[in-house]
Design a protein around this motif. Structure first.
Motif, PDB file in Angstrom:
ATOM      1  N   ASP A 181       0.816  -1.217   0.000  1.00 31.63           N
ATOM      2  CA  ASP A 181       0.000   0.000   0.000  1.00 31.63           C
ATOM      3  C   ASP A 181       0.849   1.267   0.000  1.00 31.63           C
ATOM      4  OD1 ASP A 181      -2.485  -0.889  -0.505  1.00 31.63           O
ATOM      5  OD2 ASP A 181      -3.043  -1.191   1.587  1.00 31.63           O
ATOM      6  N   GLN A 182       1.989   1.201   0.703  1.00 26.73           N
ATOM      7  CA  GLN A 182       2.905   2.347   0.662  1.00 26.73           C
ATOM      8  C   GLN A 182       3.328   2.649  -0.772  1.00 26.73           C
ATOM      9  OE1 GLN A 182       5.898   1.096   3.610  1.00 26.73           O
ATOM     10  NE2 GLN A 182       6.591   3.205   3.449  1.00 26.73           N
ATOM     11  N   LEU A 183       3.411   1.579  -1.585  1.00 27.95           N
ATOM     12  CA  LEU A 183       3.855   1.733  -2.973  1.00 27.95           C
ATOM     13  C   LEU A 183       2.695   1.986  -3.932  1.00 27.95           C
ATOM     14  CD1 LEU A 183       6.444  -1.191  -2.929  1.00 27.95           C
ATOM     15  CD2 LEU A 183       6.937   1.264  -2.839  1.00 27.95           C
ATOM     16  N   GLY A 184       1.468   2.148  -3.377  1.00 28.99           N
ATOM     17  CA  GLY A 184       0.322   2.485  -4.221  1.00 28.99           C
ATOM     18  C   GLY A 184      -0.338   1.293  -4.887  1.00 28.99           C
ATOM     19  N   PHE A 185      -0.066   0.058  -4.408  1.00 25.43           N
ATOM     20  CA  PHE A 185      -0.673  -1.125  -5.033  1.00 25.43           C
ATOM     21  C   PHE A 185      -2.186  -1.172  -4.771  1.00 25.43           C
ATOM     22  CE2 PHE A 185       2.768  -4.575  -5.816  1.00 25.43           C
ATOM     23  CZ  PHE A 185       3.746  -3.648  -6.084  1.00 25.43           C
ATOM     24  N   ASP A 186      -2.640  -0.608  -3.670  1.00 25.72           N
ATOM     25  CA  ASP A 186      -4.064  -0.608  -3.302  1.00 25.72           C
ATOM     26  C   ASP A 186      -4.604  -2.034  -3.131  1.00 25.72           C
ATOM     27  OD1 ASP A 186      -6.572   0.212  -2.651  1.00 25.72           O
ATOM     28  OD2 ASP A 186      -7.169   0.760  -4.686  1.00 25.72           O
ATOM     29  N   VAL A 187      -4.114  -2.700  -2.085  1.00 23.31           N
ATOM     30  CA  VAL A 187      -4.574  -4.060  -1.753  1.00 23.31           C
ATOM     31  C   VAL A 187      -6.038  -3.994  -1.336  1.00 23.31           C
ATOM     32  CG1 VAL A 187      -4.309  -5.960  -0.091  1.00 23.31           C
ATOM     33  CG2 VAL A 187      -2.275  -4.788  -1.018  1.00 23.31           C
ATOM     34  N   TYR A 188      -6.879  -4.882  -1.874  1.00 19.65           N
ATOM     35  CA  TYR A 188      -8.282  -4.868  -1.440  1.00 19.65           C
ATOM     36  C   TYR A 188      -8.723  -6.161  -0.775  1.00 19.65           C
ATOM     37  CZ  TYR A 188      -9.086  -6.976  -6.074  1.00 19.65           C
ATOM     38  OH  TYR A 188      -9.037  -7.784  -7.183  1.00 19.65           O
ATOM     39  N   SER A 189      -7.894  -7.215  -0.792  1.00 23.67           N
ATOM     40  CA  SER A 189      -8.308  -8.467  -0.144  1.00 23.67           C
ATOM     41  C   SER A 189      -7.115  -9.413  -0.045  1.00 23.67           C
ATOM     42  CB  SER A 189      -9.400  -9.109  -1.003  1.00 23.67           C
ATOM     43  OG  SER A 189      -9.756 -10.370  -0.522  1.00 23.67           O
ATOM     44  N   PHE A 190      -7.043 -10.181   1.047  1.00 23.90           N
ATOM     45  CA  PHE A 190      -6.022 -11.239   1.102  1.00 23.90           C
ATOM     46  C   PHE A 190      -6.528 -12.357   1.992  1.00 23.90           C
ATOM     47  CE2 PHE A 190      -4.936  -7.870   4.058  1.00 23.90           C
ATOM     48  CZ  PHE A 190      -4.552  -8.491   5.228  1.00 23.90           C
ATOM     49  N   ASP A 191      -6.065 -13.570   1.693  1.00 21.10           N
ATOM     50  CA  ASP A 191      -6.600 -14.723   2.423  1.00 21.10           C
ATOM     51  C   ASP A 191      -5.614 -15.881   2.449  1.00 21.10           C
ATOM     52  OD1 ASP A 191      -6.720 -15.734  -0.183  1.00 21.10           O
ATOM     53  OD2 ASP A 191      -8.699 -16.599   0.040  1.00 21.10           O
ATOM     54  N   HIS A 192      -5.970 -16.902   3.248  1.00 26.54           N
ATOM     55  CA  HIS A 192      -5.278 -18.183   3.172  1.00 26.54           C
ATOM     56  C   HIS A 192      -5.963 -18.966   2.074  1.00 26.54           C
ATOM     57  CE1 HIS A 192      -3.615 -22.083   4.112  1.00 26.54           C
ATOM     58  NE2 HIS A 192      -2.759 -21.495   4.934  1.00 26.54           N
ATOM     59  N   GLU A 193      -5.172 -19.521   1.153  1.00 26.39           N
ATOM     60  CA  GLU A 193      -5.752 -20.237   0.020  1.00 26.39           C
ATOM     61  C   GLU A 193      -5.873 -21.733   0.315  1.00 26.39           C
ATOM     62  OE1 GLU A 193      -7.298 -17.682  -2.261  1.00 26.39           O
ATOM     63  OE2 GLU A 193      -6.509 -19.132  -3.697  1.00 26.39           O
ATOM     64  N   ASP A 194      -6.072 -22.498  -0.728  1.00 21.86           N
ATOM     65  CA  ASP A 194      -6.431 -23.916  -0.601  1.00 21.86           C
ATOM     66  C   ASP A 194      -5.233 -24.824  -0.281  1.00 21.86           C
ATOM     67  OD1 ASP A 194      -8.277 -25.956  -0.705  1.00 21.86           O
ATOM     68  OD2 ASP A 194      -8.058 -26.275  -2.849  1.00 21.86           O
ATOM     69  N   GLY A 195      -4.017 -24.331  -0.500  1.00 18.28           N
ATOM     70  CA  GLY A 195      -2.828 -25.128  -0.149  1.00 18.28           C
ATOM     71  C   GLY A 195      -2.398 -24.818   1.280  1.00 18.28           C
ATOM     72  N   ILE A 196      -1.637 -25.721   1.918  1.00 17.58           N
ATOM     73  CA  ILE A 196      -1.165 -25.392   3.267  1.00 17.58           C
ATOM     74  C   ILE A 196      -0.055 -24.356   3.132  1.00 17.58           C
ATOM     75  CG2 ILE A 196      -0.895 -26.672   5.441  1.00 17.58           C
ATOM     76  CD1 ILE A 196       0.174 -29.008   3.781  1.00 17.58           C
ATOM     77  N   GLY A 197      -0.194 -23.245   3.838  1.00 18.65           N
ATOM     78  CA  GLY A 197       0.808 -22.183   3.730  1.00 18.65           C
ATOM     79  C   GLY A 197       0.690 -21.401   2.436  1.00 18.65           C
TER      80      GLY A 197
END
Ligand code: GLU
Ligand code: MG
Length: 455
Positions: A181-197
């Motif tokens: 976000d500091q770099l202006g990417f504008d993150v709107y969502s993040f999660d744990h996906e279907d693989g472990i880790g």
């Protein structure tokens, strides 16, 4: 888009601005054929020379910077608009750069190859909007020489979207998201996906060049930040045979170059997908060249272990296996996500060089637009369930099943050498054929376990 925060994206052309915020070193970074940053570090006192291309490189030392060792060096020409202050090391300013050779753009530079297709789009009156969904694993080395998820918490059979596993990893992921976000990417969502880790971080789309620069930077930054926390970020497409792999889905649309209006949007689309006729032409062009495109969007031996139906915790991989398109339906290689107005290529994975991959996809899409190609009807059904007879009736081919098949499709598609230019085309194909041969000649534990004491 959210405004850029802090001073992580200053005017990269002005050394005094950089020095005033504590920058001591600069890097004019270009990529090798894998999309990995290569550079020399320049003290800020020599910023002016660096901006004029003082940093010279013997391309022959790298993969896919096709040069003979006897050639003059290439130099990196930084793009001042791409300047990022490394959020975890703010004494360093990074620039995406083009390679030049003997005073002119180097024709085999990955970034320049994408720029050629962006210019073609612009000549037709289009701006290419591009978003890459970043999936990756964050793992740690184990004493037995293997690897495991960074968090030791019991591994769930179905870890997708799990909040506890996300919270277990929160220290590094919040640092990474803040840096983005500091770099202006504008993150709107993040999660744990279907693989472990495995994780996904989604951020706003941008113009094609900015997005490719960001993805190159992102892979490097995710790794640097994960390493500060005792792990590493892996962009291997399929690190676990029985878990989901890491895609890098390409979300794409064409906009009016002058007004910025999204030309892929049509709420009256008779097919019910919210896509314009222009969008359907684009899809048809990508479908026409998809086997060859796979070589570039899924460029590793390991990529083809991801492009299968089964082999994940949820019971399906979410990855495509067929050359087909459909509505908001993940079993197609090309999907029109809900709401329309864009096209998602799901075959792309985390190991791609985003400049070369986007150049191939855009070229194919523009061909579809120029020739007004028709992709036929979208597929609304679960394509994983289709048998060979159904597919034959629908005229749908499989995606390449291996790097070897993808390379053959790439080599026999006349678009490939036009997009890459003759020297990158040859260098890339030579390297990848060699990679395939090295893999196929190697004798694995699987073979030893199966055959050594068979008789
Ligand atoms: N990880 C899946 C892949 O390999 C995609 C999952 C998703 O749709 O987000 O493409
Ligand atoms: Mg995902």
């Amino acid at each position: 888009m959210k405004s850029l925060t802090g001073t992580a994206r200053p005017d990269g052309s002005d050394a005094s601005v950089l020095a005033a915020i504590g920058v001591e070193y600069c890097v004019a970074s270009y990529v090798d054929m894998h999309g990995v940053s290569k550079t020399k570090m320049t003290p800020i006192t020599h910023h002016a020379q660096m901006m004029a291309g003082s940093e010279m490189f013997t391309g022959a030392a790298l993969d896919g910077v096709p040069q003979a060792v006897s050639d003059d060096e290439v130099c990196s020409m930084p793009d001042p608009a791409s300047c990022n202050i490394l959020p975890w090391e703010p004494t360093i300013a990074w620039y995406a750069s083009d390679l030049h050779y003997q005073g002119a753009p180097f024709e085999a530079c990955s970034r320049t190859i994408l720029k050629r297709q962006l210019a073609r789009a612009a000549a037709l009156g289009y701006k290419f909007n591009f978003g890459i969904e970043a999936e990756f694993f964050v793992l740690k080395d184990t004493p037995d020489g293997g690897y495991a998820p960074l968090s030791d918490r019991q591994h769930l059979a179905k870890p997708a979207y799990d909040l506890s596993r996300l919270l277990d990893n929160f220290a590094w992921i919040k640092e990474l998201v803040a840096a983005m976000d500091q770099l202006g990417f504008d993150v709107y969502s993040f999660d744990h996906e279907d693989g472990i880790g495995q994780f996904e971080i989604d951020f706003n789309y941008a113009d094609g060049l900015t997005m490719a620069d960001r993805y190159v930077f992102f892979r490097m930054m995710a790794n640097e930040i994960a390493r500060k926390h005792g792990g590493f970020a892996s962009f291997m497409p399929k690190p676990y045979a029985d878990r989901a792999g890491s895609g890098a889905h390409f979300n794409m649309s064409l906009a009016d170059l002058k007004t910025g209006e999204n030309l892929f949007k049509d709420k009256n689309d008779p097919k019910g997908c919210g896509l314009s006729q222009l969008g359907y032409h684009f899809i048809a062009g990508v479908l026409k060249h998809l086997p060859a495109i796979c070589a570039m969007v899924a460029p590793s031996v390991n990529s083809y272990k991801r492009l299968i139906k089964q082999g994940s915790a949820s019971g399906f991989t979410w990855a495509p296996v067929l050359c087909c398109y459909g509505n908001n339906n993940r079993t197609n290689a090309l999907r029109i996500p809900m709401g329309g107005g864009r096209v998602e290529l799901r075959a792309a994975d985390s190991s791609c060089n985003p400049y070369l991959a986007a150049a191939m996809v855009l070229s194919a899409g523009l061909e579809g637009v120029e020739q007004k190609l028709d992709p036929g009807a979208p597929n609304y059904e679960n394509m994983y369930l289709k048998g060979p007879e159904d597919l034959a009736a629908l005229g749908i081919q499989s995606l390449p099943g291996s790097l070897d098949e993808a390379l053959n499709a790439f080599a026999t598609d006349s678009m490939s050498s036009v997009v890459l230019g003759p020297s990158m085309y040859k260098a890339w194909l030579d390297y990848k054929r060699d990679e395939w041969n090295s893999f196929s000649h190697h004798v694995s534990n699987w073979e030893r376990e199966r055959y050594l004491k068979f008789f």
